[in-house]
Design a protein around this motif. Structure first.
Motif, short mmCIF file in Angstrom:
data_model
loop_
_atom_site.label_atom_id
_atom_site.label_comp_id
_atom_site.label_asym_id
_atom_site.label_seq_id
_atom_site.Cartn_x
_atom_site.Cartn_y
_atom_site.Cartn_z
N MET A 1 0.83 -1.19 0.00
CA MET A 1 0.00 0.00 0.00
C MET A 1 0.87 1.25 0.00
SD MET A 1 -2.80 1.15 2.85
CE MET A 1 -1.55 0.89 4.13
N ILE A 2 0.59 2.17 -0.93
CA ILE A 2 1.29 3.44 -1.02
C ILE A 2 0.40 4.51 -0.41
CG2 ILE A 2 2.40 5.12 -2.54
CD1 ILE A 2 3.68 2.37 -2.69
N SER A 3 0.93 5.27 0.52
CA SER A 3 0.16 6.32 1.18
C SER A 3 0.68 7.70 0.80
CB SER A 3 0.22 6.16 2.70
OG SER A 3 -0.49 5.02 3.12
N ILE A 4 -0.25 8.63 0.59
CA ILE A 4 0.06 10.05 0.44
C ILE A 4 -0.51 10.74 1.67
CG2 ILE A 4 -0.27 12.13 -0.94
CD1 ILE A 4 -0.72 10.30 -3.37
N ILE A 5 0.36 11.37 2.45
CA ILE A 5 -0.10 11.99 3.69
C ILE A 5 -0.99 13.19 3.37
CG2 ILE A 5 0.61 13.17 5.80
CD1 ILE A 5 3.12 11.51 5.81
N ASP A 6 -2.19 13.16 3.91
CA ASP A 6 -3.19 14.19 3.68
C ASP A 6 -3.28 15.09 4.91
OD1 ASP A 6 -5.25 15.72 2.80
OD2 ASP A 6 -6.75 14.13 2.76
N TYR A 7 -2.74 16.30 4.79
CA TYR A 7 -2.79 17.23 5.93
C TYR A 7 -3.07 18.65 5.46
CZ TYR A 7 2.00 18.57 4.63
OH TYR A 7 3.11 19.01 3.93
N ASN A 8 -4.05 18.76 4.52
CA ASN A 8 -4.43 20.06 3.95
C ASN A 8 -3.25 20.71 3.22
OD1 ASN A 8 -7.06 19.86 4.94
ND2 ASN A 8 -6.51 20.87 6.87
N ALA A 9 -2.47 19.89 2.52
CA ALA A 9 -1.27 20.40 1.86
C ALA A 9 -1.56 21.10 0.54
CB ALA A 9 -0.28 19.26 1.62
N GLY A 10 -2.75 20.96 0.02
CA GLY A 10 -3.12 21.72 -1.17
C GLY A 10 -2.98 20.98 -2.48
N ASN A 11 -1.87 20.30 -2.70
CA ASN A 11 -1.63 19.67 -4.00
C ASN A 11 -1.71 18.15 -3.94
OD1 ASN A 11 0.74 19.48 -2.49
ND2 ASN A 11 2.05 19.43 -4.30
N VAL A 12 -2.32 17.60 -2.89
CA VAL A 12 -2.30 16.14 -2.73
C VAL A 12 -3.05 15.44 -3.85
CG1 VAL A 12 -1.90 16.08 -0.24
CG2 VAL A 12 -4.24 16.33 -1.12
N TYR A 13 -4.11 16.03 -4.36
CA TYR A 13 -4.89 15.36 -5.39
C TYR A 13 -4.13 15.32 -6.71
CZ TYR A 13 -8.79 15.24 -2.18
OH TYR A 13 -9.58 14.97 -1.09
N ASN A 14 -3.35 16.35 -7.00
CA ASN A 14 -2.53 16.32 -8.21
C ASN A 14 -1.44 15.25 -8.11
OD1 ASN A 14 -3.91 18.41 -9.50
ND2 ASN A 14 -2.66 19.99 -8.55
N VAL A 15 -0.88 15.10 -6.92
CA VAL A 15 0.12 14.05 -6.71
C VAL A 15 -0.52 12.68 -6.85
CG1 VAL A 15 1.73 13.03 -5.04
CG2 VAL A 15 1.58 15.52 -5.28
N LEU A 16 -1.73 12.53 -6.30
CA LEU A 16 -2.46 11.27 -6.43
C LEU A 16 -2.71 10.93 -7.90
CD1 LEU A 16 -4.09 8.93 -5.15
CD2 LEU A 16 -6.06 10.47 -5.10
N LYS A 17 -3.13 11.91 -8.69
CA LYS A 17 -3.38 11.67 -10.11
C LYS A 17 -2.09 11.29 -10.85
CE LYS A 17 -7.39 14.73 -10.46
NZ LYS A 17 -7.91 16.01 -11.03
N ALA A 18 -0.97 11.92 -10.47
CA ALA A 18 0.31 11.59 -11.11
C ALA A 18 0.70 10.15 -10.79
CB ALA A 18 1.40 12.56 -10.64
N CYS A 19 0.46 9.72 -9.55
CA CYS A 19 0.74 8.32 -9.19
C CYS A 19 -0.11 7.37 -10.02
CB CYS A 19 0.47 8.10 -7.70
SG CYS A 19 1.65 8.91 -6.60
N GLN A 20 -1.36 7.71 -10.20
CA GLN A 20 -2.25 6.87 -11.00
C GLN A 20 -1.79 6.79 -12.44
OE1 GLN A 20 -5.93 8.92 -10.19
NE2 GLN A 20 -6.37 7.70 -8.34
N ALA A 40 5.34 2.45 1.07
CA ALA A 40 6.04 3.70 0.77
C ALA A 40 5.10 4.84 1.12
CB ALA A 40 6.46 3.79 -0.69
N VAL A 41 5.69 6.01 1.41
CA VAL A 41 4.89 7.18 1.79
C VAL A 41 5.35 8.38 0.98
CG1 VAL A 41 4.26 8.75 3.66
CG2 VAL A 41 4.53 6.31 4.13
N LEU A 42 4.38 9.12 0.43
CA LEU A 42 4.66 10.39 -0.23
C LEU A 42 4.15 11.52 0.67
CD1 LEU A 42 4.99 8.40 -2.61
CD2 LEU A 42 4.02 10.15 -4.09
N PHE A 43 4.93 12.59 0.72
CA PHE A 43 4.65 13.68 1.64
C PHE A 43 4.71 15.00 0.88
CE2 PHE A 43 6.55 16.36 5.24
CZ PHE A 43 5.31 16.60 5.82
N PRO A 44 3.60 15.37 0.18
CA PRO A 44 3.59 16.61 -0.58
C PRO A 44 3.29 17.80 0.32
CG PRO A 44 1.51 15.49 -0.85
CD PRO A 44 2.35 14.62 0.05
N GLY A 45 3.50 19.00 -0.21
CA GLY A 45 3.19 20.19 0.58
C GLY A 45 3.35 21.46 -0.21
N VAL A 46 2.50 22.42 0.09
CA VAL A 46 2.64 23.79 -0.41
C VAL A 46 2.32 24.72 0.75
CG1 VAL A 46 2.07 23.26 -2.81
CG2 VAL A 46 0.24 23.82 -1.21
#
Length: 204
Positions: A1-20, A40-46
């Motif tokens: 399972m690959i996780s993208i940390i969701d903490y109101n970072a703003g661009n998480v959905y774009n990162v999710l789409k790129a992974c897809q 694995a964990v991805l940690f995006p942020g803006v």
């Protein structure tokens, strides 16, 4: 399972789409157990360093991230997420970071008005570490938008870009990786980098 940390970072959905787009089934989550049990964990942020660190602390995710990294899970910080991997930042005063890579985050100097801050746009990567899995980044352009940059030992720098000073673009320490640019906005190069991370770091 690959996780993208969701903490109101703003661009998480774009990162999710790129992974897809590179064939990876990632999930957005702020659940501590799911993060710790990820392959694995991805940690995006803006946004601002202090606000993001405060949000992580409020959600009890600082120790979760540190524990996840310490158990050897491949971890990728993106843009502000990369900056937060370091010890501290001078943005809006001195703020403690996650302390996963030695170094600090400082404002890009304006060089008496000759250098435009923030750096916003495409810039060319120069490979600094020949042993990296990201060798294909040499002379490739990626998309940046940031006013602060990492000051760290060159041993952690995989690639850098010239913006009147050398700005680390990809960093790495053991199982910890960081992209200062936005791979989800960097076209085919960005997708190559994500695919390489999943195939040569996560899957090995």
């Amino acid at each position: 399972m690959i996780s993208i940390i969701d903490y109101n970072a703003g661009n998480v959905y774009n990162v999710l789409k790129a992974c897809q787009r590179v064939g990876v089934d990632a999930q957005l989550t702020a659940d501590p157990e799911q993060i710790k049990n990820s392959s694995a964990v991805l940690f995006p942020g803006v946004g601002a360093f202090k606000d993001a660190m405060d949000t992580l602390a409020d959600r009890g995710l600082v120790s979760v991230i540190q524990e996840t990294v310490n158990q050897g899970t491949p971890f990728l910080g993106i843009c502000l997420g990369m900056q937060m991997l370091f010890d501290s930042s001078t943005e809006f005063g001195n703020t403690k970071g996650l302390g996963l890579i030695p170094g600090r985050i400082e404002k890009i100097p304006d060089d008496n008005g000759q250098r435009i801050v923030p750096q916003a746009g495409w810039n060319e990567n120069q490979l600094m570490n020949q042993q990296t899995v990201f060798k294909g980044i040499q002379n490739q352009y990626t998309y940046f938008t940031h006013s602060y940059y990492a000051v760290c030992n060159p041993q952690y720098i995989v690639s850098s870009v010239d913006y009147g000073l050398q700005i680390p673009a990809i960093v790495n320490r053991d199982n910890i990786y960081g992209f200062q640019f936005h791979p989800e906005k960097s076209g085919q190069v960005g997708l190559y980098l994500l695919k390489t991370f999943f195939e040569q770091v996560v899957a090995k």
